[in-house]
Scaffold this motif. Sequence first.
Motif, mmCIF file in Angstrom:
data_model
loop_
_atom_site.group_PDB
_atom_site.id
_atom_site.type_symbol
_atom_site.label_atom_id
_atom_site.label_comp_id
_atom_site.label_asym_id
_atom_site.label_seq_id
_atom_site.Cartn_x
_atom_site.Cartn_y
_atom_site.Cartn_z
ATOM 1 N N MET A 1 0.834 -1.198 0.000
ATOM 2 C CA MET A 1 0.000 0.000 0.000
ATOM 3 C C MET A 1 0.877 1.260 0.000
ATOM 4 O O MET A 1 0.576 2.239 -0.678
ATOM 5 C CB MET A 1 -0.910 0.001 1.228
ATOM 6 N N GLN A 2 1.944 1.215 0.755
ATOM 7 C CA GLN A 2 2.841 2.373 0.793
ATOM 8 C C GLN A 2 3.500 2.590 -0.568
ATOM 9 O O GLN A 2 3.694 3.729 -0.999
ATOM 10 C CB GLN A 2 3.895 2.177 1.879
ATOM 11 N N ARG A 3 3.830 1.493 -1.239
ATOM 12 C CA ARG A 3 4.458 1.602 -2.547
ATOM 13 C C ARG A 3 3.467 2.148 -3.585
ATOM 14 O O ARG A 3 3.817 2.968 -4.429
ATOM 15 C CB ARG A 3 4.994 0.237 -2.982
ATOM 16 N N VAL A 4 2.225 1.708 -3.520
ATOM 17 C CA VAL A 4 1.222 2.107 -4.512
ATOM 18 C C VAL A 4 0.654 3.490 -4.223
ATOM 19 O O VAL A 4 0.498 4.317 -5.118
ATOM 20 C CB VAL A 4 0.080 1.067 -4.562
ATOM 21 N N TYR A 5 0.336 3.753 -2.937
ATOM 22 C CA TYR A 5 -0.357 4.992 -2.588
ATOM 23 C C TYR A 5 0.534 6.013 -1.875
ATOM 24 O O TYR A 5 0.097 7.136 -1.614
ATOM 25 C CB TYR A 5 -1.557 4.678 -1.688
ATOM 26 N N PHE A 10 -5.933 1.898 5.496
ATOM 27 C CA PHE A 10 -6.626 1.095 6.503
ATOM 28 C C PHE A 10 -8.070 0.891 6.070
ATOM 29 O O PHE A 10 -8.720 1.814 5.580
ATOM 30 C CB PHE A 10 -6.555 1.789 7.868
ATOM 31 N N SER A 11 -8.573 -0.321 6.262
ATOM 32 C CA SER A 11 -9.915 -0.662 5.821
ATOM 33 C C SER A 11 -10.982 -0.045 6.723
ATOM 34 O O SER A 11 -10.846 -0.051 7.952
ATOM 35 C CB SER A 11 -10.099 -2.185 5.807
ATOM 36 N N VAL A 12 -12.023 0.458 6.081
ATOM 37 C CA VAL A 12 -13.211 0.929 6.786
ATOM 38 C C VAL A 12 -14.345 -0.016 6.393
ATOM 39 O O VAL A 12 -14.938 0.119 5.325
ATOM 40 C CB VAL A 12 -13.555 2.382 6.401
ATOM 41 N N ILE A 245 2.984 -10.595 -4.698
ATOM 42 C CA ILE A 245 1.576 -10.726 -4.326
ATOM 43 C C ILE A 245 1.422 -10.366 -2.852
ATOM 44 O O ILE A 245 1.959 -11.051 -1.983
ATOM 45 C CB ILE A 245 1.063 -12.161 -4.577
ATOM 46 N N PRO A 246 0.687 -9.297 -2.540
ATOM 47 C CA PRO A 246 0.552 -8.906 -1.128
ATOM 48 C C PRO A 246 -0.308 -9.885 -0.340
ATOM 49 O O PRO A 246 -1.280 -10.437 -0.859
ATOM 50 C CB PRO A 246 -0.110 -7.520 -1.197
ATOM 51 N N ILE A 247 0.069 -10.089 0.897
ATOM 52 C CA ILE A 247 -0.714 -10.900 1.841
ATOM 53 C C ILE A 247 -1.465 -9.912 2.723
ATOM 54 O O ILE A 247 -0.870 -9.192 3.521
ATOM 55 C CB ILE A 247 0.195 -11.810 2.687
ATOM 56 N N LEU A 248 -2.793 -9.880 2.586
ATOM 57 C CA LEU A 248 -3.592 -8.861 3.269
ATOM 58 C C LEU A 248 -4.062 -9.298 4.646
ATOM 59 O O LEU A 248 -4.484 -8.475 5.458
ATOM 60 C CB LEU A 248 -4.810 -8.503 2.416
#
Length: 546
Positions: A1-5, A10-12, A245-248
Motif C-alpha cells: 500500500m505504501q508503494r502504490v499509494y 486502513f480498511s473501513v 503478491i501482497p498478503i492482506l
Amino acid sequence: MQRVYGEALFSVPVNVEFGCPNRERDGSGGCSFCPEHGARAAQIADAKSVEEQIQKALSFAKRRYNAKAFALYIQAYTGTFASLIKQKETYEKLLALYPFRALHIGTRPDCLSESTLGYLAELNQKIDVVVELGVQSLHDASLKRMNRGHDAVCSLAAIKRLHGKGLKVYAHVIIGLPNETPQMWKESVQGLVNAGIDGIKFHNLHIIQNTDLAREFSRTPFPLLSEYEYAEALIELLRYVPSHIPILRLATDTPERELIAPKWHMAKGQFGEYVAQTMRYRGIRQGNLVEKELEESDAIPQKISLKDGSTTLWNEIYRDYYHPKAGAIRQAQELFLAHSNLKERLEKSGVTLLEIGFGMGYNTFMATQLAQTVAQNRLHVKAIDQDRMLLQKASVVISDTLHVKMLDALFTCKRYDDDFAKVEFLNAEARYALRLLDEQFDVIFLDPFIESNNASLVTLDFFQHLRKFLKPDGVLVASTALQVSQVGLNLAGFDVMVIKDATSDIQGVVATLSSSHILHVKEPYRDIYGIYNDKQIETLHQKSSN
C-alpha cells in the motif's frame, strides 16, 4: 500500500445489507462456517446506519493505528447481490461520505453479472476498485461440504473475468477445513497464484456460534489448528506465493463471545510478529520456493574471541554476546558435560540428550566429541533452536573443522552422524518443539542465553512441561542462576543445586527430579498458555510480585 499509494491504507468495513444468494430470506442457510450477520466487523456491530458505521470505523482506526488514509470495504455478506441501480446508488453514496483512496468489495465468484462487471470497470477509472472473492478452497469436495454453492471452476473463471475488465482481485482462503490436508492447502494456493491473483487473505478455520459448522463440530469434533500449528502451515504456504503478491491477512478475527473453537491466547499482532520472526530465523521468505534466491550477504558477523580461545557472536536483539567471557568451550565442559556426568553415563550405556537453545552448537559438539573419545556407547542428541541462520553465521567464525562440519550438516539437512553420535536439529520455537516430542531423555541441556530476555524458557509452566521429558534418573543442566528460575524449578518438582565458579562468569543450576514439594513465597515466571512473549512474561511477573 505504501508503494502504490505513498502511505498505508486502513480498511473501513461497511455492511450494506445486500444479503447473500446462498441464504434464505429469513437468514437461514448459507455457508456452513458463516455466522448469521455475514462476518460483520466487530467495531461497527452496534451502528444503526452506514454513516454511523463509517464514522465508528474511522474513529477506531485513527485511535488504534494512527491511520490517515483509508479504503472503503464492503465486507459483510455479498457486495454485488443487488440490482445494478442499487449497487450504483449505494457505492456512490458511501464514496461521497469520505475521501477514500480505494474501494474493496467483498463478494462471491457466482455473483458477478456482466452489468456489474461493466459498472465496476467504469468506477475503476475514478477510484481503485478491488474485488475480494470468497474462494475459501479450490477443492470441490470441501466446497460442497461447506454448502458453498459454487465449485472451484467458478472461482477461477471469476478471477479471469474480473482481470478481463482490468480489476484487481483478492482471494480469501480458509486453512484447516475438515478433511483437507497440507497438500490440498498448497494446491489451492498454487491454483490462485497460477490464476494471477492480486492478493490473498488467509483465514484459519473458526467454529462460530449458531452456524452449521458449529452444529457439526458439536456432534463430531474434528481437529483445529493451534497458534503454532497454523503458523507452521502458513509459513510453508507463503513460500509458494511470489513476493509481488501482497498478503492482506494472516489470521481470522472473531469476537470472543461468538467463538467456540479454537481458543487462541496469542493476540493478532503477536501472531503476525511470531510468523515474521520465525521466517527470519529460518532464513526463508515469501516466495522463496518459486523465485530465484536472493544473493546472500557477504558481511562477516560481529564476533569476539573468548578467554579459552573459542569464538562467540554478538546478538543485536539482546545487545550481548552468546557466551560467558570465560569461554564457550569451557562452559560446555565445566558446566554442561561435567555436571550431567555425561562421561560416566556414556561408559555405562547409550545416552539420549535434549538440548534446548542449541545456539552456536558448542554444548552439543563437545558432547559428541566426548562420545567419540569414550568410544563405547552411542549418544543421540535432539537439539532445539528457533534460529537456523545462527548455524550458518557460526560456521563462518568457528575454526574447528569438525564443529563446522556438524553445523553445515544441521543447516542443510537437520541431521549429523558420526561413529558414536547422532544429532537431529529441530528448527522451531522451544515450547512448540516440545509438543512434537514423545520420548524421555537421560540428560537435558537448557541454555536460555540471557534468561531475562528469554523468559519463556525459564517459567514454571515450561519447567513443568520439561519435567515430563526427563527420565527418573536423569539430570537437567541449565545456564541460568536467576532466583526466579530456581523457584520455578523447585515448584515444578526439581531438586536444584546452584553452580557458580568464583574464577569465572560461568554459572548455572543442576536439577534432578524431586519426590518432595517445596513451597516458596517468591513468584516464578508464568506462561500458562505457552504462547506469551518474553516481555509479556516479565510484565506479568512484575505485577504478581508487587
